[in-house]
Motif scaffolding. Sequence first.
Motif, PDB file in Angstrom:
ATOM      1  N   ARG A   1       0.929  -1.277   0.013  1.00  0.00           N
ATOM      2  CA  ARG A   1       0.089  -0.087   0.030  1.00  0.00           C
ATOM      3  C   ARG A   1       0.948   1.346   0.042  1.00  0.00           C
ATOM      4  O   ARG A   1       0.539   2.320  -0.794  1.00  0.00           O
TER       5      ARG A   1
ATOM      6  N   VAL B   1       3.946   1.650  -1.235  1.00  0.00           N
ATOM      7  CA  VAL B   1       4.498   1.661  -2.487  1.00  0.00           C
ATOM      8  C   VAL B   1       3.444   2.038  -3.473  1.00  0.00           C
ATOM      9  O   VAL B   1       3.616   3.137  -4.348  1.00  0.00           O
ATOM     10  N   PHE B   2       2.590   1.651  -3.396  1.00  0.00           N
ATOM     11  CA  PHE B   2       1.206   2.225  -4.453  1.00  0.00           C
ATOM     12  C   PHE B   2       0.930   3.500  -4.110  1.00  0.00           C
ATOM     13  O   PHE B   2       0.852   4.281  -5.370  1.00  0.00           O
TER      14      PHE B   2
ATOM     15  N   SER C   1       2.173  14.515  -8.946  1.00  0.00           N
ATOM     16  CA  SER C   1       3.217  15.702  -9.031  1.00  0.00           C
ATOM     17  C   SER C   1       3.929  15.777 -10.229  1.00  0.00           C
ATOM     18  O   SER C   1       3.904  16.841 -10.529  1.00  0.00           O
TER      19      SER C   1
ATOM     20  N   LEU D   1       2.730   5.951  -2.888  1.00  0.00           N
ATOM     21  CA  LEU D   1       3.974   6.631  -3.364  1.00  0.00           C
ATOM     22  C   LEU D   1       4.157   6.972  -4.952  1.00  0.00           C
ATOM     23  O   LEU D   1       4.406   8.110  -5.370  1.00  0.00           O
ATOM     24  N   LEU D   2       3.680   5.682  -5.459  1.00  0.00           N
ATOM     25  CA  LEU D   2       3.658   5.753  -7.055  1.00  0.00           C
ATOM     26  C   LEU D   2       2.544   6.812  -7.691  1.00  0.00           C
ATOM     27  O   LEU D   2       2.769   7.645  -8.450  1.00  0.00           O
ATOM     28  N   VAL D   3       1.281   6.499  -6.755  1.00  0.00           N
ATOM     29  CA  VAL D   3       0.225   7.583  -7.274  1.00  0.00           C
ATOM     30  C   VAL D   3       0.634   9.042  -7.076  1.00  0.00           C
ATOM     31  O   VAL D   3       0.288  10.087  -7.622  1.00  0.00           O
ATOM     32  N   CYS D   4       1.280   9.329  -5.838  1.00  0.00           N
ATOM     33  CA  CYS D   4       1.552  10.652  -5.344  1.00  0.00           C
ATOM     34  C   CYS D   4       2.666  11.064  -6.522  1.00  0.00           C
ATOM     35  O   CYS D   4       2.639  12.232  -6.862  1.00  0.00           O
ATOM     36  N   SER D   5       3.391  10.346  -6.831  1.00  0.00           N
ATOM     37  CA  SER D   5       4.783  10.778  -7.652  1.00  0.00           C
ATOM     38  C   SER D   5       4.207  11.173  -9.065  1.00  0.00           C
ATOM     39  O   SER D   5       4.466  11.956  -9.873  1.00  0.00           O
ATOM     40  N   LEU D   6       3.177  10.269  -9.639  1.00  0.00           N
ATOM     41  CA  LEU D   6       2.673  10.395 -11.110  1.00  0.00           C
ATOM     42  C   LEU D   6       1.859  11.580 -10.789  1.00  0.00           C
ATOM     43  O   LEU D   6       1.904  12.554 -11.769  1.00  0.00           O
TER      44      LEU D   6
END
Length: 421
Positions: free
Chosen positions: A30, A32-33, A42, A35-40
């Motif tokens: 969760r 990592v998921f 941003s 983190l990826l969503v927030c990175s995308l």
Amino acid sequence: MLISLFRAGPASAAARKAAGGHHRRCMLFRFVFLLLVCSLASFLLICRLELNPRLYIRQWLFSPKPMTVEPLSPLCYNEQTKAYRQPPFANNIVPGIPVWEEFTCYDYAALLTQAPLSPPPSRHFHTTWSLHEHQGFTLTHQATLRSFLATQPDDTQLILWIYPNDEVTLRANTLWQQLPKDRLEYRVYDRLQLLQDTPLTALFDAAADEAAALDENRQENDDSAVKHKKDVVMQQPNADKEQAHQVTTSDETHPDLLRLLVLYRFGGVFFDMPTLFVRDLSPLLEHEWMGQAQCQSSMKGNPFNGGVWHFRPQSPGVCEMIHAAAVHPDRKGASLYYRAYRNILHHGFRPWQTLPWCFTDPSQCKPFNSLRSPLDQLSKDDDFRPKRLDQIFAFRIHTTKPLALPGTIMQYLEQRWPSTS
């Protein structure tokens, strides 16, 4: 009983340990998921993503055929044609850097304001209208003609070419009747009249023999059909050219032939309907050119699909395109023009130039540097960009709607046009 509890104890501890490990893995997944969503998110907020995908078949499946070099028509290109050189010019219409980035195309277009060193050989503008293609003569079509009258010099003349079955409809149209006719007229398309007193009649006859020869090479097993085609053409050396030309190509319905025959005979500017003129095209009329429809074709593709052209009367380039259309009636549009261009270039002659996309097609590039359609109603939050609009020469409208209310850009331009009342 004690033995059962004793045996169950370690198993329960192992199960709890396994469950704890599974819970930690779920929490890590969760994290990592998220983190990826927030990175995308941003990344998309900070960066603008533009995709121009193109799909190509791998060469090991389908190898592209090399272009076949064909002989030029001696009626179009010969020893005398080598002396066909453009006169000295005041404006260079092709910049030396790519024009699809930022607003380079608009800024370069704004520099072209100087009058030609010599007057253009033709002061004609041409367009075509048909009830079948345009579903009526509408406000948008009237706006095209009004924009011409408002922006082009007083010594220019606009000819609206129509087919015979559309004449009654056009004459009865109220919007057409409202237009002043001192610099505007319509003419009925007559192919034989356009061919009269030109070398193109002999070109069609020669193209008939060339087309028959190509058929012999491609269809060796169909000798009777080829012989019939050649006999029909050869039996009419000077009289009744109508039937011979119909054998060579279906020129009455060929979508490119009207444009090509008109430009060969009269020269000038030929544009697609509807197109709104923004300013005087005179700085561009020192050169022969075709408008580029999309900025992406500067990188890869066929640039000859624009809707505005300029050629001199009896241009060898137009002559060769007519020859190509007569020999290969199956080739149409940009494909026909591109092959003729490459063929002319291969034989050592200078072909026409390509007018950068934004000069006449400013809506056909990336989202950030394209102008919205003149038929769109733009809100206060939309980027209208009157500065960029004033830099271009014309605005070709891409629409399938038979009638649309004037949008923000058209209303802005209409303020400069004379009233039709």
